[in-house]
Motif scaffolding. Structure first.
Motif, PDB file in Angstrom:
ATOM      1  N   ARG A  25      -1.192 -61.007  19.784  1.00  0.00           N
ATOM      2  CA  ARG A  25      -0.581 -62.330  19.964  1.00  0.00           C
ATOM      3  C   ARG A  25      -0.325 -62.954  18.586  1.00  0.00           C
ATOM      4  O   ARG A  25      -0.970 -62.594  17.602  1.00  0.00           O
ATOM      5  CB  ARG A  25      -1.486 -63.243  20.783  1.00  0.00           C
ATOM      6  N   VAL A  26       0.656 -63.848  18.552  1.00  0.00           N
ATOM      7  CA  VAL A  26       1.064 -64.499  17.304  1.00  0.00           C
ATOM      8  C   VAL A  26       0.542 -65.937  17.300  1.00  0.00           C
ATOM      9  O   VAL A  26       0.787 -66.700  18.236  1.00  0.00           O
ATOM     10  CB  VAL A  26       2.596 -64.493  17.135  1.00  0.00           C
ATOM     11  N   THR A  27      -0.219 -66.255  16.266  1.00  0.00           N
ATOM     12  CA  THR A  27      -0.734 -67.621  16.098  1.00  0.00           C
ATOM     13  C   THR A  27       0.253 -68.434  15.264  1.00  0.00           C
ATOM     14  O   THR A  27       0.752 -67.954  14.232  1.00  0.00           O
ATOM     15  CB  THR A  27      -2.099 -67.595  15.399  1.00  0.00           C
ATOM     16  N   ARG A  28       0.520 -69.639  15.701  1.00  0.00           N
ATOM     17  CA  ARG A  28       1.499 -70.490  15.008  1.00  0.00           C
ATOM     18  C   ARG A  28       0.773 -71.670  14.347  1.00  0.00           C
ATOM     19  O   ARG A  28      -0.170 -72.234  14.896  1.00  0.00           O
ATOM     20  CB  ARG A  28       2.536 -71.027  15.989  1.00  0.00           C
ATOM     21  N   PHE A  29       1.301 -72.048  13.183  1.00  0.00           N
ATOM     22  CA  PHE A  29       0.684 -73.139  12.427  1.00  0.00           C
ATOM     23  C   PHE A  29       1.737 -73.720  11.487  1.00  0.00           C
ATOM     24  O   PHE A  29       2.528 -72.981  10.877  1.00  0.00           O
ATOM     25  CB  PHE A  29      -0.514 -72.619  11.622  1.00  0.00           C
ATOM     26  N   TYR A  30       1.748 -75.075  11.362  1.00  0.00           N
ATOM     27  CA  TYR A  30       2.637 -75.739  10.406  1.00  0.00           C
ATOM     28  C   TYR A  30       1.782 -76.437   9.356  1.00  0.00           C
ATOM     29  O   TYR A  30       0.807 -77.126   9.684  1.00  0.00           O
ATOM     30  CB  TYR A  30       3.522 -76.784  11.094  1.00  0.00           C
ATOM     31  N   GLY A  31       2.162 -76.272   8.098  1.00  0.00           N
ATOM     32  CA  GLY A  31       1.407 -76.916   7.031  1.00  0.00           C
ATOM     33  C   GLY A  31       2.168 -76.875   5.723  1.00  0.00           C
ATOM     34  O   GLY A  31       3.209 -76.226   5.584  1.00  0.00           O
ATOM     35  N   TYR A  62       6.453 -73.023   8.336  1.00  0.00           N
ATOM     36  CA  TYR A  62       5.944 -72.676   9.655  1.00  0.00           C
ATOM     37  C   TYR A  62       5.345 -71.268   9.547  1.00  0.00           C
ATOM     38  O   TYR A  62       6.048 -70.316   9.194  1.00  0.00           O
ATOM     39  CB  TYR A  62       7.095 -72.705  10.654  1.00  0.00           C
ATOM     40  N   PHE A  63       4.035 -71.159   9.821  1.00  0.00           N
ATOM     41  CA  PHE A  63       3.312 -69.906   9.639  1.00  0.00           C
ATOM     42  C   PHE A  63       3.170 -69.181  10.979  1.00  0.00           C
ATOM     43  O   PHE A  63       2.769 -69.780  11.987  1.00  0.00           O
ATOM     44  CB  PHE A  63       1.909 -70.167   9.066  1.00  0.00           C
ATOM     45  N   LEU A  64       3.510 -67.854  10.958  1.00  0.00           N
ATOM     46  CA  LEU A  64       3.321 -66.965  12.105  1.00  0.00           C
ATOM     47  C   LEU A  64       2.357 -65.868  11.674  1.00  0.00           C
ATOM     48  O   LEU A  64       2.602 -65.169  10.680  1.00  0.00           O
ATOM     49  CB  LEU A  64       4.649 -66.356  12.544  1.00  0.00           C
ATOM     50  N   ALA A  65       1.252 -65.714  12.396  1.00  0.00           N
ATOM     51  CA  ALA A  65       0.214 -64.754  11.978  1.00  0.00           C
ATOM     52  C   ALA A  65      -0.270 -63.943  13.179  1.00  0.00           C
ATOM     53  O   ALA A  65      -0.327 -64.439  14.305  1.00  0.00           O
ATOM     54  CB  ALA A  65      -0.959 -65.487  11.346  1.00  0.00           C
ATOM     55  N   THR A  66      -0.622 -62.678  12.886  1.00  0.00           N
ATOM     56  CA  THR A  66      -1.210 -61.815  13.913  1.00  0.00           C
ATOM     57  C   THR A  66      -2.223 -60.882  13.251  1.00  0.00           C
ATOM     58  O   THR A  66      -2.131 -60.598  12.038  1.00  0.00           O
ATOM     59  CB  THR A  66      -0.128 -61.002  14.641  1.00  0.00           C
ATOM     60  N   ALA A  67      -3.190 -60.416  14.026  1.00  0.00           N
ATOM     61  CA  ALA A  67      -4.230 -59.514  13.503  1.00  0.00           C
ATOM     62  C   ALA A  67      -3.712 -58.073  13.487  1.00  0.00           C
ATOM     63  O   ALA A  67      -3.060 -57.616  14.439  1.00  0.00           O
ATOM     64  CB  ALA A  67      -5.482 -59.622  14.342  1.00  0.00           C
ATOM     65  N   PRO A 103      17.943 -88.800  17.937  1.00  0.00           N
ATOM     66  CA  PRO A 103      16.789 -88.418  17.128  1.00  0.00           C
ATOM     67  C   PRO A 103      15.869 -87.473  17.903  1.00  0.00           C
ATOM     68  O   PRO A 103      15.764 -87.541  19.126  1.00  0.00           O
ATOM     69  CB  PRO A 103      16.096 -89.753  16.838  1.00  0.00           C
ATOM     70  N   ALA A 104      15.202 -86.590  17.162  1.00  0.00           N
ATOM     71  CA  ALA A 104      14.238 -85.667  17.764  1.00  0.00           C
ATOM     72  C   ALA A 104      13.100 -85.443  16.781  1.00  0.00           C
ATOM     73  O   ALA A 104      13.311 -85.439  15.560  1.00  0.00           O
ATOM     74  CB  ALA A 104      14.901 -84.342  18.122  1.00  0.00           C
ATOM     75  N   ILE A 105      11.875 -85.252  17.309  1.00  0.00           N
ATOM     76  CA  ILE A 105      10.720 -84.974  16.469  1.00  0.00           C
ATOM     77  C   ILE A 105       9.874 -83.900  17.120  1.00  0.00           C
ATOM     78  O   ILE A 105       9.896 -83.708  18.347  1.00  0.00           O
ATOM     79  CB  ILE A 105       9.860 -86.246  16.246  1.00  0.00           C
ATOM     80  N   LEU A 106       9.145 -83.171  16.270  1.00  0.00           N
ATOM     81  CA  LEU A 106       8.150 -82.203  16.734  1.00  0.00           C
ATOM     82  C   LEU A 106       6.821 -82.639  16.152  1.00  0.00           C
ATOM     83  O   LEU A 106       6.676 -82.767  14.935  1.00  0.00           O
ATOM     84  CB  LEU A 106       8.506 -80.785  16.254  1.00  0.00           C
ATOM     85  N   SER A 107       5.835 -82.911  17.023  1.00  0.00           N
ATOM     86  CA  SER A 107       4.542 -83.405  16.574  1.00  0.00           C
ATOM     87  C   SER A 107       3.455 -82.409  16.930  1.00  0.00           C
ATOM     88  O   SER A 107       3.559 -81.678  17.932  1.00  0.00           O
ATOM     89  CB  SER A 107       4.239 -84.771  17.218  1.00  0.00           C
ATOM     90  N   ASP A 108       2.398 -82.379  16.091  1.00  0.00           N
ATOM     91  CA  ASP A 108       1.311 -81.441  16.345  1.00  0.00           C
ATOM     92  C   ASP A 108       0.290 -82.058  17.297  1.00  0.00           C
ATOM     93  O   ASP A 108       0.511 -83.135  17.858  1.00  0.00           O
ATOM     94  CB  ASP A 108       0.674 -81.005  15.021  1.00  0.00           C
ATOM     95  N   GLU A 109      -0.837 -81.358  17.455  1.00  0.00           N
ATOM     96  CA  GLU A 109      -1.824 -81.812  18.422  1.00  0.00           C
ATOM     97  C   GLU A 109      -2.447 -83.141  18.047  1.00  0.00           C
ATOM     98  O   GLU A 109      -3.014 -83.847  18.891  1.00  0.00           O
ATOM     99  CB  GLU A 109      -2.923 -80.753  18.592  1.00  0.00           C
ATOM    100  N   HIS A 110      -2.372 -83.541  16.738  1.00  0.00           N
ATOM    101  CA  HIS A 110      -2.919 -84.821  16.299  1.00  0.00           C
ATOM    102  C   HIS A 110      -1.890 -85.954  16.361  1.00  0.00           C
ATOM    103  O   HIS A 110      -2.216 -87.093  16.036  1.00  0.00           O
ATOM    104  CB  HIS A 110      -3.447 -84.710  14.868  1.00  0.00           C
ATOM    105  N   THR A 165       1.819 -73.148  21.725  1.00  0.00           N
ATOM    106  CA  THR A 165       1.387 -74.056  20.650  1.00  0.00           C
ATOM    107  C   THR A 165       0.884 -75.346  21.281  1.00  0.00           C
ATOM    108  O   THR A 165       1.264 -75.696  22.410  1.00  0.00           O
ATOM    109  CB  THR A 165       2.539 -74.400  19.683  1.00  0.00           C
ATOM    110  N   PRO A 166       0.048 -76.097  20.541  1.00  0.00           N
ATOM    111  CA  PRO A 166      -0.367 -77.432  21.014  1.00  0.00           C
ATOM    112  C   PRO A 166       0.615 -78.518  20.604  1.00  0.00           C
ATOM    113  O   PRO A 166       0.242 -79.687  20.496  1.00  0.00           O
ATOM    114  CB  PRO A 166      -1.725 -77.610  20.329  1.00  0.00           C
TER     115      PRO A 166
END
Length: 655
Positions: free
Chosen positions: A180-186, A196-201, A231-238, A322-323
């Protein structure tokens, strides 16, 4: 006061039989006026307040009806728009979702994970990742070992190389799994570049060897959103905005972060100490779980093609795997304006209907009052007609008297002006009378010389001595010119002034007056000195009347110094703004201090009885005032009197 017949004098009359003498009825009327006023105001305010309340209720109902009717269609369009935005996001990310798996297929990657200290294997892995990054167009591609340390990276030969960095604090390392691919923005901790980070083991069997990570840029997606209609936005879990079509909102928050959320973000070093302040979004109405009506703040410096301030419909959807939450805003300003317009029209319409009803009722009441008042008006009209006739006669009589008084005043003013003009002319003629002895002397000398020269010319002509005759005749000409100048000056001075001001040189006026006074000055041995700034000053005045003032003042100075050994007159002039100041100072005994305040009063004189009437200074002061100036008298510090005049130098401007 008119009293109806039948009421005796000295007794008050009872108008309605209920009030009698002594003023008690007036007191009762005063006490009853205030409650009547309050009832009248209440009767006027209550209908108006009721009408406004009805209009407000009608306007509110109309607003809600129109708004809700328009909202149903807007929600359908907003849901479709949300589908498009979500599809574009998944399409953009889906292009790179398989690349972490691709890394596990390369032998150099697997070999390096098996022997991470081998420099040759590291070089091969770095070169492979660099080529892969260039080919797929990502920001960076790098490999982590089982401890979370970077052992190979596409930017291995750059200043911001990730090789050797410990990224075990990143959520994409902590949450990476096999298959599975883990997604993360930072935001990158090395080069400060967001991504935008895409990671897998990467594993062998059930054994995890390392983590493959792909960092993707979302700038192209943001640019496409910025050019969209909403307008459009993408927000994280926080609730932190990680992707926005409005640049000013990026890294803002939908709600204020609590301490737990800030601590988690700080531990992951996700946003590199960005302030993460709320963007100012406020929810006005919750429609369902994913839809609400909100108010957005204005974005300062926003270069978007749409306005970001006002009322919006917010459609939100959780993104798969993703959350994160995608929110698309639809502008409700036009819909709100339309609802407000209909509400205003409904409110005004209700007010109009109520107003027409009130007018109808008022009209019926007024018709009854008009019929009742018409008879009273006719009676009052007849009474007023008689009063108007009486007052018209009185006013006509008063008007006739007033007209006669005005005519009498105008005649008196004309007589006064004629008397003043005659008085000025008489003063001039009186001055000429005082000069008559000197003028006769001035004329007798050249006349005697003319008699002698003409007689000699006849005898020399008989002898044939023509040169001598020519000499005598040449001596006659200056004498005749002198007599002509003197008579010309007398004629000019004696004529009645036109009263019109004009530009005239001060030096010429002084020279003309001194020419007329030459005999008196010469006989008394008076020395005259003249000091004018610039040699001459142009005045704005009537030359003939100003010559009379100079003649009066210089003549008075000669009279004041009569009998003294040292007789001097000093005339000086200088500019002071738009005026010229002219001082005439003599060396006489000066003016008595107790008489200075009365110098310009009519018939006041310091001369012996019979010598003067005391009008010279009064007339002179009046002439100077007519010019717009002033004449004052004072005593000089070294002795003698000083008369000072201020005269305008131009018609509203300096020369």
């Amino acid at each position: 006061m008119h009293r109806p017949p039948g009421f005796p004098a000295g007794r008050p009359c009872a108008i309605d039989g209920s009030r009698s003498a002594g003023g008690s009825g007036l007191a009762e009327d005063a006490e009853s006026i205030e409650p009547k006023r309050r009832r009248f105001r209440l009767a006027a305010v209550l209908p108006l307040a009721g009408a406004l309340a009805i209009a407000a209720v009608v306007a509110f109902v109309a607003y809600r009806a129109v708004f809700e009717l328009s909202l149903s269609g807007t929600r359908a369009n907003a849901s479709h728009r949300l589908d498009l935005y979500a599809a574009s996001f998944e399409r953009e990310i889906g292009k790179y979702a398989s690349y972490p798996y691709v890394m596990a297929l390369d032998g150099s990657i697997l070999a390096l994970l098996a022997n991470p200290t081998d420099s040759l294997l590291r070089y091969r892995a770095d070169s492979y990742l660099e080529a892969l990054n260039d080919r797929i167009g990502t920001l960076d591609v790098f490999l982590l070992d089982k401890t979370g340390r970077v052992i190979a990276s596409s930017n291995w030969n750059k200043w911001d190389s990730f090789v050797g960095r410990d990224l075990s604090y990143r959520p994409y390392y902590q949450n990476a799994g096999v298959g599975r691919v883990t997604r993360f923005y930072g935001i990158g901790t090395t080069n400060r570049q967001p991504g935008y980070f895409l990671a897998t083991a990467i594993s062998r069997g059930n054994d995890t060897l390392g983590i493959g990570v792909v960092k993707v840029s979302l700038e192209q997606l943001e640019r496409s959103w910025a050019s969209a209609e909403s307008p459009a936005i993408l927000s994280d879990e926080h609730g932190v905005v990680v992707l926005s079509s409005v640049p000013a909102w990026k890294y803002g928050t939908l709600v204020a972060l609590d301490e737990k959320a800030r601590r988690e973000i700080a531990e992951a070093q996700q946003y590199n100490d960005r302030p993460l302040a709320p963007i100012g979004l406020s929810t006005l109405r919750q429609l369902d779980d994913g839809t609400r009506i909100v108010r957005l703040p204005g974005a300062a410096g926003s270069d978007s093609s749409f306005s970001t301030e006002g009322l919006f419909l917010a459609e939100s959807r959780a993104m798969p795997e993703t959350p994160w939450t995608l929110t698309v805003f639809t502008d409700l300003s036009e819909m709100d304006d339309l609802a407000r317009l209909w509400a205003a029209l409904a409110g005004l319409g209700s007010l109009l209907c109520l107003g027409l009803l009130a007018v109808y009722r008022q009209r019926r009441r007024h018709l009854r009052e008009i019929l009742a008042a018409r008879a009273a008006l006719q009676r009052a009209h007849d009474h007023l007609e008689s009063q108007v006739a009486d007052r018209t006669a009185a006013l006509s009589s008063a008007n006739e008297r007033l007209r006669e008084e005005v005519e009498e005043r105008e005649r008196a003013e004309r007589t006064l002006r004629d008397a003043q003009s005659g008085l000025v002319q008489a003063s001039k003629l009186a001055s000429l009378g005082q000069l008559s002895a000197g003028i006769a002397h001035e004329l007798n000398q050249p006349l005697a010389a003319l008699v002698t020269l003409s007689g000699n010319a006849v005898r020399f002509l008989e002898r044939g001595e023509f040169d001598t005759v020519r000499g005598n005749l040449e001596r006659v000409r200056p004498l005749v010119e002198r007599m002509g100048n003197l008579t010309g000056e007398l004629k000019s001075f004696a004529r009645k002034s036109s009263g019109e001001p004009q530009r005239v040189g001060l030096r010429k006026l002084i020279d003309d007056v001194l020419f007329l006074l030459n005999h008196r000055l010469t006989r008394g041995g008076v020395a005259v000195t003249i000091d004018i700034d610039g040699g001459d000053i142009e005045l704005w005045c009537d030359a003939n009347r100003f010559e009379q003032v100079l003649l009066n003042l210089i003549g008075n100075a000669v009279d004041a110094m009569e009998g003294q050994d040292d007789q001097r007159i000093h005339l000086s002039a200088r500019l002071e703004g738009d005026f010229a100041r002219i001082d005439i100072r003599d060396s006489g005994p000066g003016l008595p201090p107790e008489r200075l305040a009365h110098m310009f009063e009519p018939f006041f004189t310091t001369k012996a009885p019979g010598v003067g009437l005391g009008l010279g200074l009064t007339i002179s002061a009046g002439i100077i005032r007519d010019f717009g100036g002033e004449l004052v008298a004072s005593n000089a510090e070294g002795g003698g009197a000083v008369f000072s005049m201020t005269i305008p130098i131009g018609a509203g401007e300096a020369t």
